[in-house]
Design an enzyme around this catalytic site. Structure first.
Site, PDB file in Angstrom:
ATOM      1  N   CYS A  62      78.470  20.310  34.370  1.00 13.79           N
ATOM      2  CA  CYS A  62      77.891  19.186  34.492  1.00 13.79           C
ATOM      3  C   CYS A  62      76.681  18.968  33.379  1.00 13.79           C
ATOM      4  O   CYS A  62      76.445  19.810  32.594  1.00 13.79           O
ATOM      5  CB  CYS A  62      77.139  19.046  35.900  1.00 13.79           C
ATOM      6  SG  CYS A  62      78.181  19.850  37.235  1.00 13.79           S
ATOM      7  N   GLY A  88      80.641  15.475  32.365  1.00 12.53           N
ATOM      8  CA  GLY A  88      81.131  15.514  33.882  1.00 12.53           C
ATOM      9  C   GLY A  88      81.378  13.789  34.056  1.00 12.53           C
ATOM     10  O   GLY A  88      80.834  12.912  33.714  1.00 12.53           O
ATOM     11  N   ASN A 169      73.175  22.463  36.481  1.00 15.62           N
ATOM     12  CA  ASN A 169      74.164  22.898  35.589  1.00 15.62           C
ATOM     13  C   ASN A 169      74.703  24.309  35.414  1.00 15.62           C
ATOM     14  O   ASN A 169      73.663  25.054  35.170  1.00 15.62           O
ATOM     15  CB  ASN A 169      74.079  22.195  34.198  1.00 15.62           C
ATOM     16  CG  ASN A 169      75.103  22.694  33.053  1.00 15.62           C
ATOM     17  OD1 ASN A 169      74.702  22.660  32.018  1.00 15.62           O
ATOM     18  ND2 ASN A 169      76.203  22.639  33.535  1.00 15.62           N
ATOM     19  N   GLY A 170      75.686  24.800  35.827  1.00  7.41           N
ATOM     20  CA  GLY A 170      76.171  26.239  35.608  1.00  7.41           C
ATOM     21  C   GLY A 170      76.561  26.679  37.119  1.00  7.41           C
ATOM     22  O   GLY A 170      77.122  26.167  37.938  1.00  7.41           O
ATOM     23  N   TYR A 321      83.611  23.757  21.937  1.00  8.89           N
ATOM     24  CA  TYR A 321      84.438  22.683  22.434  1.00  8.89           C
ATOM     25  C   TYR A 321      83.438  21.814  23.114  1.00  8.89           C
ATOM     26  O   TYR A 321      83.635  20.507  23.195  1.00  8.89           O
ATOM     27  CB  TYR A 321      85.383  23.298  23.505  1.00  8.89           C
ATOM     28  CG  TYR A 321      86.367  22.094  24.278  1.00  8.89           C
ATOM     29  CD1 TYR A 321      87.124  21.657  23.813  1.00  8.89           C
ATOM     30  CD2 TYR A 321      85.851  22.004  25.741  1.00  8.89           C
ATOM     31  CE1 TYR A 321      88.018  20.561  24.451  1.00  8.89           C
ATOM     32  CE2 TYR A 321      86.333  21.041  26.419  1.00  8.89           C
ATOM     33  CZ  TYR A 321      87.320  20.175  25.770  1.00  8.89           C
ATOM     34  OH  TYR A 321      87.835  19.294  26.677  1.00  8.89           O
TER      35      TYR A 321
END
Length: 550
Positions: A62, A88, A169-170, A321
């Protein structure tokens, strides 16, 4: 069924109350609602006119954004989330902190829903999200339950110490252990998102201040977490001791009340750029930065440090990426690192030689994420004396999303055909060297190779600016199961992989070359996580992280 979209306002007290809802939007229709959702873990009273998917495990990759002491904070937060849309695309949410002029109490207002940021937040929503402080989240669910609104962030709750909001996030690698502990204590869960565990850890902490409670909670978690917490008096940015996910701080000069300075926190600097914020620095691995009125007056941050257990291991796949190329993460611009990955790839797998009289090989990128690695590959090839040209071999339809995040293989196949059109005048009669950042399942690469041959290419050589992906990520990145990964379906045999792709040759960057190039170009003093390429996990994983459902 319409996808759910919900706007909430916390203005009452309980032991740990979540998701108070004064209104629920169902599509364009506004549904009044008197029933309050109870404490986390308690069933809601009354029925909601919304269809939810069955709850399943969530693993999220996210984007998070927060603003403090900023006029019309919701506006700034909105554009920050737009800048993080690539992290996201399935949902978004925002919480603002507002002092009620009548009651002189602080209210937290929440709006969240399914879709892109521009779909979730309309003009009236932003107008209602009053306040000078805000946090927001762009959500990318990688498992089921995609429409279950209770799993959407930010979470906004009220407990004995007041209002608290969180975005994360994670992935927590000890989530199952923590969840089992709370279930044994009789605590029921509102969602299957591991981020919720932070709230329970905070509410159960014996510490006397919210800041100490947040620090105490973070000290009990392991894995990947870049978080923003917002209370009634301060905001804090927290990054796990390994530093898996990026997090940075920005300054909004003169954008606060009476010309004071505002501050923001973001997953990537591209969000700061969109908000016209000045990049200050990264949040260091294991650091908890506190932004409060003292920061506004002095321009300095309070900082706490979590203990190091497993060293540092920044996610190298962010560089490969996921991060936007115009962002600066882990201290360096993504485009600079990707170029160096391309140069290293050219050294390890040079441009093939062709017979005298034949046209020089043409190097083409798979748009868009491989573009910068292609530049580096071409530059190094020229430096090495390898004759070649560089061109664009595909037109990419910008109105079709990433096949990597399509939920089913059938949809991924269709999207590839809709998304790429080969440029026959570039490819016909040529030896083509295709640069891509990674191969996950292999289906897209095989289809693209077929499209290149259909345009008249003489030979197709694929070069990948990362090693073969062999293992799933348990720290917040979405990968298929180990059995589905392309390299594993061919037992790591590169020649067999090339034959299945129907290409002349296939070359991957080595894990050593990847780390060497990333370290050299970024200048970081921290180590990188490369577990998805090696199977060596820097932080132990248990329970949900190893595939068990909650």
């Amino acid at each position: 069924a319409h996808l759910p979209r919900i706007c909430l306002e916390n203005n009452f007290s309980s032991s740990l109350t979540a998701f108070d809802s004064r209104s629920l939007r169902h599509g364009a229709q506004r549904i009044s609602r008197k029933d309050r959702l109870g404490s986390i873990g308690m069933a809601s009273s009354g029925d909601l006119d919304v269809e939810y998917a069955d709850p399943e495990e969530y693993n999220e990759k996210c984007g998070v954004f927060g603003t403090y002491n900023v006029n019309k904070a919701a506006h700034t937060c909105y554009y920050g989330l737009v800048g993080l849309q690539h992290r996201g695309q399935e949902g978004a949410g925002m919480v603002t902190s507002h002092m009620d002029p009548t009651t002189k109490k602080v209210d937290f207002k929440l709006c969240r829903g399914v879709g892109l940021v521009t779909d979730v937040f309309k003009h009236d929503d932003i107008k209602e999200l009053e306040g000078e402080h805000a946090i927001g989240h762009t959500r990318y669910s990688t498992a089921g339950g995609k429409n279950a609104i209770e799993g959407f962030q930010p979470f906004s709750v009220r407990y004995r110490m007041g209002n608290l909001a969180l975005c994360h996030n994670g992935n927590l690698s000890n989530a199952q252990e923590l969840r089992s502990f709370f279930e044994n204590q009789g605590v029921l869960m509102q969602s299957t998102v591991d981020s919720e565990l932070f709230l329970h850890l905070i509410s159960h902490s014996k510490r006397q201040s919210q800041l100490d409670q947040i620090f105490d909670a973070a000290s009990q978690t392991e894995g990947a977490f870049s978080c923003i917490f917002m209370t009634e008096t301060f905001m804090c940015a927290l990054r796990d001791p390994n530093g898996f996910r990026p997090l940075c701080i920005g300054k909004l000069t003169g954008r606060g009340p009476n010309g004071t300075d505002g501050y923001c926190v973001a997953s990537e600097t591209c969000a700061l750029d969109l908000c016209k914020a000045e990049y200050v620095r990264d949040v260091e691995p294991g650091e908890m930065i506190v932004i409060d009125q003292g920061t506004v007056k002095t321009g300095t941050f309070s900082s706490l440090r979590l203990p190091q257990k497993f060293g540092t291991s920044q996610c190298i796949f962010e560089y490969v990426y996921f991060a936007r190329p115009d962002s600066r993460i882990f201290g360096e611009y993504v485009t600079k690192v990707r170029r160096e990955l391309g140069r290293q790839l050219a050294r390890e797998h040079p441009v093939p030689l062709v017979a005298e009289g034949e046209p020089a090989p043409v190097i083409i990128p798979i748009p868009e994420s491989a573009a910068h690695a292609t530049l580096g590959f071409y530059e190094e090839s020229i430096n090495m004396g390898r004759p070649c040209t560089m061109d664009f071999g595909f037109f990419r339809n910008p109105y079709v999303g990433r096949s990597f995040i399509s939920p089913s293989q059938e949809l991924r196949d269709l999207k590839v055909l809709c998304k790429f059109n080969p440029m026959e005048h570039v490819l016909k009669g040529k030896t083509v060297v295709v640069i891509d950042d990674s191969i996950v399942r292999g289906t897209t690469a095989r289809q693209l190779a077929g499209l290149i041959y259909s345009a008249g290419a003489k030979a197709v050589h694929i070069r990948i600016s990362s090693p073969p992906v062999t293992d799933p990520c348990f720290y917040g990145m979405d990968f298929p199961s180990k059995e589905e990964l392309f390299a594993n379906t061919h037992f790591g045999n590169v020649q067999a992989m090339a034959e299945w792709l129907r290409v002349t040759s296939l070359g991957y960057l080595t894990p050593e070359g990847l780390v060497e190039a990333a370290t050299r170009s970024s200048g970081t003093r921290h180590s990188f996580c490369r577990a998805c390429f090696t199977g060596v996990y820097p932080v132990p994983v248990t329970g949900q992280a190893t595939g068990q459902d909650w």
